[in-house]
Design a protein around this motif. Sequence first.
Motif, PDB file in Angstrom:
ATOM      1  N   THR A 137      13.170 -14.151 -50.030  1.00  0.00           N
ATOM      2  CA  THR A 137      14.043 -15.325 -49.869  1.00  0.00           C
ATOM      3  C   THR A 137      14.983 -15.422 -51.063  1.00  0.00           C
ATOM      4  OG1 THR A 137      12.428 -16.774 -50.948  1.00  0.00           O
ATOM      5  CG2 THR A 137      12.286 -16.549 -48.543  1.00  0.00           C
ATOM      6  N   GLN A 138      16.145 -15.926 -50.802  1.00  0.00           N
ATOM      7  CA  GLN A 138      17.134 -16.113 -51.848  1.00  0.00           C
ATOM      8  C   GLN A 138      17.558 -17.576 -52.013  1.00  0.00           C
ATOM      9  OE1 GLN A 138      18.027 -13.662 -53.841  1.00  0.00           O
ATOM     10  NE2 GLN A 138      16.864 -12.140 -52.683  1.00  0.00           N
ATOM     11  N   LYS A 139      17.378 -18.375 -50.963  1.00  0.00           N
ATOM     12  CA  LYS A 139      17.894 -19.733 -50.958  1.00  0.00           C
ATOM     13  C   LYS A 139      16.835 -20.679 -50.440  1.00  0.00           C
ATOM     14  CE  LYS A 139      21.753 -22.445 -49.055  1.00  0.00           C
ATOM     15  NZ  LYS A 139      22.908 -22.401 -48.125  1.00  0.00           N
ATOM     16  N   ARG A 140      16.757 -21.854 -51.060  1.00  0.00           N
ATOM     17  CA  ARG A 140      15.802 -22.857 -50.598  1.00  0.00           C
ATOM     18  C   ARG A 140      16.209 -23.363 -49.216  1.00  0.00           C
ATOM     19  NH1 ARG A 140      18.256 -28.023 -49.497  1.00  0.00           N
ATOM     20  NH2 ARG A 140      20.358 -27.738 -50.283  1.00  0.00           N
ATOM     21  N   GLY A 141      15.255 -23.931 -48.512  1.00  0.00           N
ATOM     22  CA  GLY A 141      15.583 -24.431 -47.186  1.00  0.00           C
ATOM     23  C   GLY A 141      14.332 -24.655 -46.347  1.00  0.00           C
ATOM     24  N   LEU A 142      14.548 -25.229 -45.186  1.00  0.00           N
ATOM     25  CA  LEU A 142      13.512 -25.465 -44.191  1.00  0.00           C
ATOM     26  C   LEU A 142      13.867 -24.598 -42.987  1.00  0.00           C
ATOM     27  CD1 LEU A 142      11.011 -27.368 -43.984  1.00  0.00           C
ATOM     28  CD2 LEU A 142      12.434 -28.882 -42.620  1.00  0.00           C
ATOM     29  N   TYR A 143      13.108 -23.532 -42.750  1.00  0.00           N
ATOM     30  CA  TYR A 143      13.444 -22.550 -41.734  1.00  0.00           C
ATOM     31  C   TYR A 143      12.473 -22.670 -40.553  1.00  0.00           C
ATOM     32  CZ  TYR A 143      16.033 -20.568 -45.647  1.00  0.00           C
ATOM     33  OH  TYR A 143      16.877 -20.380 -46.720  1.00  0.00           O
ATOM     34  N   LEU A 144      13.033 -22.788 -39.348  1.00  0.00           N
ATOM     35  CA  LEU A 144      12.232 -22.907 -38.144  1.00  0.00           C
ATOM     36  C   LEU A 144      12.615 -21.803 -37.164  1.00  0.00           C
ATOM     37  CD1 LEU A 144      13.188 -26.023 -39.104  1.00  0.00           C
ATOM     38  CD2 LEU A 144      11.585 -26.627 -37.305  1.00  0.00           C
ATOM     39  N   TRP A 145      11.615 -21.169 -36.560  1.00  0.00           N
ATOM     40  CA  TRP A 145      11.853 -20.221 -35.474  1.00  0.00           C
ATOM     41  C   TRP A 145      10.607 -20.155 -34.609  1.00  0.00           C
ATOM     42  CZ3 TRP A 145      10.635 -18.745 -40.383  1.00  0.00           C
ATOM     43  CH2 TRP A 145       9.652 -17.787 -40.579  1.00  0.00           C
ATOM     44  N   HIS A 146      10.708 -19.497 -33.464  1.00  0.00           N
ATOM     45  CA  HIS A 146       9.591 -19.587 -32.519  1.00  0.00           C
ATOM     46  C   HIS A 146       9.367 -18.345 -31.656  1.00  0.00           C
ATOM     47  CE1 HIS A 146      12.755 -20.284 -29.538  1.00  0.00           C
ATOM     48  NE2 HIS A 146      13.246 -21.154 -30.389  1.00  0.00           N
ATOM     49  N   THR A 147      10.267 -17.381 -31.626  1.00  0.00           N
ATOM     50  CA  THR A 147      10.183 -16.293 -30.644  1.00  0.00           C
ATOM     51  C   THR A 147       9.637 -15.012 -31.259  1.00  0.00           C
ATOM     52  OG1 THR A 147      12.078 -17.216 -29.457  1.00  0.00           O
ATOM     53  CG2 THR A 147      11.471 -14.947 -28.959  1.00  0.00           C
ATOM     54  N   ILE A 148       8.673 -14.415 -30.551  1.00  0.00           N
ATOM     55  CA  ILE A 148       8.145 -13.090 -30.877  1.00  0.00           C
ATOM     56  C   ILE A 148       8.271 -12.221 -29.637  1.00  0.00           C
ATOM     57  CG2 ILE A 148       6.078 -11.766 -31.456  1.00  0.00           C
ATOM     58  CD1 ILE A 148       5.152 -14.022 -33.152  1.00  0.00           C
ATOM     59  N   GLN A 149       8.717 -10.997 -29.814  1.00  0.00           N
ATOM     60  CA  GLN A 149       8.869 -10.058 -28.711  1.00  0.00           C
ATOM     61  C   GLN A 149       7.830  -8.944 -28.816  1.00  0.00           C
ATOM     62  OE1 GLN A 149      12.893  -8.615 -28.727  1.00  0.00           O
ATOM     63  NE2 GLN A 149      13.743 -10.502 -27.875  1.00  0.00           N
ATOM     64  N   LEU A 150       7.187  -8.652 -27.680  1.00  0.00           N
ATOM     65  CA  LEU A 150       6.298  -7.494 -27.548  1.00  0.00           C
ATOM     66  C   LEU A 150       6.948  -6.492 -26.611  1.00  0.00           C
ATOM     67  CD1 LEU A 150       2.668  -8.946 -27.250  1.00  0.00           C
ATOM     68  CD2 LEU A 150       3.642  -7.652 -29.156  1.00  0.00           C
ATOM     69  N   ARG A 151       6.924  -5.217 -26.984  1.00  0.00           N
ATOM     70  CA  ARG A 151       7.602  -4.179 -26.198  1.00  0.00           C
ATOM     71  C   ARG A 151       6.720  -2.929 -26.181  1.00  0.00           C
ATOM     72  NH1 ARG A 151      12.281  -0.449 -27.370  1.00  0.00           N
ATOM     73  NH2 ARG A 151      13.581  -0.392 -25.506  1.00  0.00           N
ATOM     74  N   THR A 152       6.652  -2.300 -25.016  1.00  0.00           N
ATOM     75  CA  THR A 152       5.867  -1.082 -24.903  1.00  0.00           C
ATOM     76  C   THR A 152       6.377  -0.235 -23.750  1.00  0.00           C
ATOM     77  OG1 THR A 152       3.618  -0.186 -24.729  1.00  0.00           O
ATOM     78  CG2 THR A 152       4.142  -2.050 -23.338  1.00  0.00           C
ATOM     79  N   ALA A 153       6.087   1.078 -23.824  1.00  0.00           N
ATOM     80  CA  ALA A 153       6.358   2.016 -22.727  1.00  0.00           C
ATOM     81  C   ALA A 153       5.104   2.810 -22.407  1.00  0.00           C
ATOM     82  CB  ALA A 153       7.500   2.954 -23.095  1.00  0.00           C
ATOM     83  N   THR A 154       3.967   2.289 -22.872  1.00  0.00           N
ATOM     84  CA  THR A 154       2.701   3.000 -22.686  1.00  0.00           C
ATOM     85  C   THR A 154       2.318   3.053 -21.200  1.00  0.00           C
ATOM     86  OG1 THR A 154       0.418   3.070 -23.480  1.00  0.00           O
ATOM     87  CG2 THR A 154       1.303   0.920 -22.969  1.00  0.00           C
ATOM     88  N   PRO A 155       1.610   4.065 -20.731  1.00  0.00           N
ATOM     89  CA  PRO A 155       1.134   5.224 -21.515  1.00  0.00           C
ATOM     90  C   PRO A 155       2.010   6.455 -21.368  1.00  0.00           C
ATOM     91  CG  PRO A 155      -0.068   5.117 -19.472  1.00  0.00           C
ATOM     92  CD  PRO A 155       0.925   3.991 -19.419  1.00  0.00           C
ATOM     93  N   ILE A 156       2.949   6.442 -20.402  1.00  0.00           N
ATOM     94  CA  ILE A 156       3.701   7.673 -20.099  1.00  0.00           C
ATOM     95  C   ILE A 156       5.037   7.699 -20.822  1.00  0.00           C
ATOM     96  CG2 ILE A 156       4.595   9.105 -18.226  1.00  0.00           C
ATOM     97  CD1 ILE A 156       2.629   7.775 -16.360  1.00  0.00           C
ATOM     98  N   GLY A 157       5.612   6.543 -21.086  1.00  0.00           N
ATOM     99  CA  GLY A 157       6.882   6.487 -21.801  1.00  0.00           C
ATOM    100  C   GLY A 157       8.102   6.602 -20.922  1.00  0.00           C
ATOM    101  N   LEU A 158       7.955   6.347 -19.613  1.00  0.00           N
ATOM    102  CA  LEU A 158       9.114   6.446 -18.709  1.00  0.00           C
ATOM    103  C   LEU A 158       9.846   5.120 -18.543  1.00  0.00           C
ATOM    104  CD1 LEU A 158       7.610   8.700 -15.879  1.00  0.00           C
ATOM    105  CD2 LEU A 158       9.036   9.384 -17.823  1.00  0.00           C
ATOM    106  N   PHE A 159       9.153   3.993 -18.764  1.00  0.00           N
ATOM    107  CA  PHE A 159       9.758   2.675 -18.572  1.00  0.00           C
ATOM    108  C   PHE A 159       9.383   1.776 -19.748  1.00  0.00           C
ATOM    109  CE2 PHE A 159       9.665   4.378 -14.330  1.00  0.00           C
ATOM    110  CZ  PHE A 159      10.822   3.886 -13.729  1.00  0.00           C
ATOM    111  N   TRP A 160      10.392   0.971 -20.163  1.00  0.00           N
ATOM    112  CA  TRP A 160      10.176  -0.015 -21.214  1.00  0.00           C
ATOM    113  C   TRP A 160       9.944  -1.388 -20.588  1.00  0.00           C
ATOM    114  CZ3 TRP A 160       9.104   0.946 -26.084  1.00  0.00           C
ATOM    115  CH2 TRP A 160       9.557   2.127 -26.676  1.00  0.00           C
ATOM    116  N   CYS A 161       9.013  -2.122 -21.190  1.00  0.00           N
ATOM    117  CA  CYS A 161       8.735  -3.494 -20.766  1.00  0.00           C
ATOM    118  C   CYS A 161       8.725  -4.381 -22.006  1.00  0.00           C
ATOM    119  CB  CYS A 161       7.395  -3.573 -20.028  1.00  0.00           C
ATOM    120  SG  CYS A 161       6.903  -5.248 -19.582  1.00  0.00           S
TER     121      CYS A 161
END
Length: 384
Positions: A137-161
């Motif tokens: 961090t470089q600057k003081r502040g009140l930071y809010l966020w909420h989104t996390i992304q999960l991504r995989t192409a297991t087990p064959i690797g032909l399609f991303w989800c």
Amino acid sequence: MRIAHRLADWLERRWVVPAYSGWVLGAFSLCFLAAAINTMAGWLYVISGVSIALMVIAATLPVRSLRSIHLQRLPIQPISAGDELTIEIELHNHSSQPKTLLQIKDLIPFVLSQPVCGVIETILPGQTHRWIYYQPTQKRGLYLWHTIQLRTATPIGLFWCRRERQLPTTAIVYPTVLPLSTCPLIDEIGQEDSPQYFSRDRRSQLANQDLTRSLRPYRWGDPFRLVHWRTSARYGELRVRELEVFTGGQEVIICLDSASPWDAENFEQAVIAAASLYFYATRTQLGAKLWTASTGLVQGHRVVLEALASVNFGETPGNTPPPDQPIVWLTSNSVSINSLPAGSRWLLWPDRTTTPKTMVRDRPGILIQPEQQLQTQLQSGIRD
């Protein structure tokens, strides 16, 4: 091109989208199917059918892989500007199958950094994996966020989800607190040019000087006037008195003029100065409080730091005006200095149109010079 990108993004979030290898295998499958229809060769039908079946299986497995993963975000401990946030996310595998080759992305605010990505190789059945990363961090502040992304192409690797999970969190970055060894602005607050005042203040100090609650070892920054020399000589180290009441009955109120317009850089310096003055006052056994336009009067280390972490200039004033008693006024508005209560002090961050010659003031204070260090100016004497 932009429409195709949006379509691919929508498919990846809602269902699946082919990877490069998936597009290649799909093209070969169509070619083999067309050749089989044209030549009526059975082996071509077999090849195209197996390829299409493989693609159908590869398109369903990533969706199932992400379905049984539960995410939990741990609380983020407050830090000071310049330190690193410790962000921890736990991934629980509630299925009976291991989860492999996962990508995780935390969409933190852009003012902190770009989204942070990580790779998780394996989460065993019924096990929990803790993903930890450190965000500078470089600057003081009140930071809010909420989104996390999960991504995989297991087990064959032909399609991303990709799937998004909503995990709200708040990170508090406190302003920097300068280690002031002395501060005449605080030490002389409330003094009047009256012999009666000095006599009354001296009597108050004499009445309270023996009300010592306890003695403790000297810490860097403690005022030498609180050192108990007789006990220090006995123990061979400095011992400092902790008073039962505030010395001289003094109360220091630091007021940040957050309702006025500011230059952004000057306002950040003012927030640092407010935090530094508050902690210097508490360290010297004075009753310190903080006032801002939106919060009014607040007290307590954590409450004050959180108020200064979230304060902004140009705020709408609340229902609590500055108290009518000696205060330390931090402002960018030189006109407001003239209406301060008697005994007050001020710090002024001037704009381009404000010069010492054009200022009209009848209260002593410090005109902050941008080319000089803030800590040096706070530790210097008051300039009328």
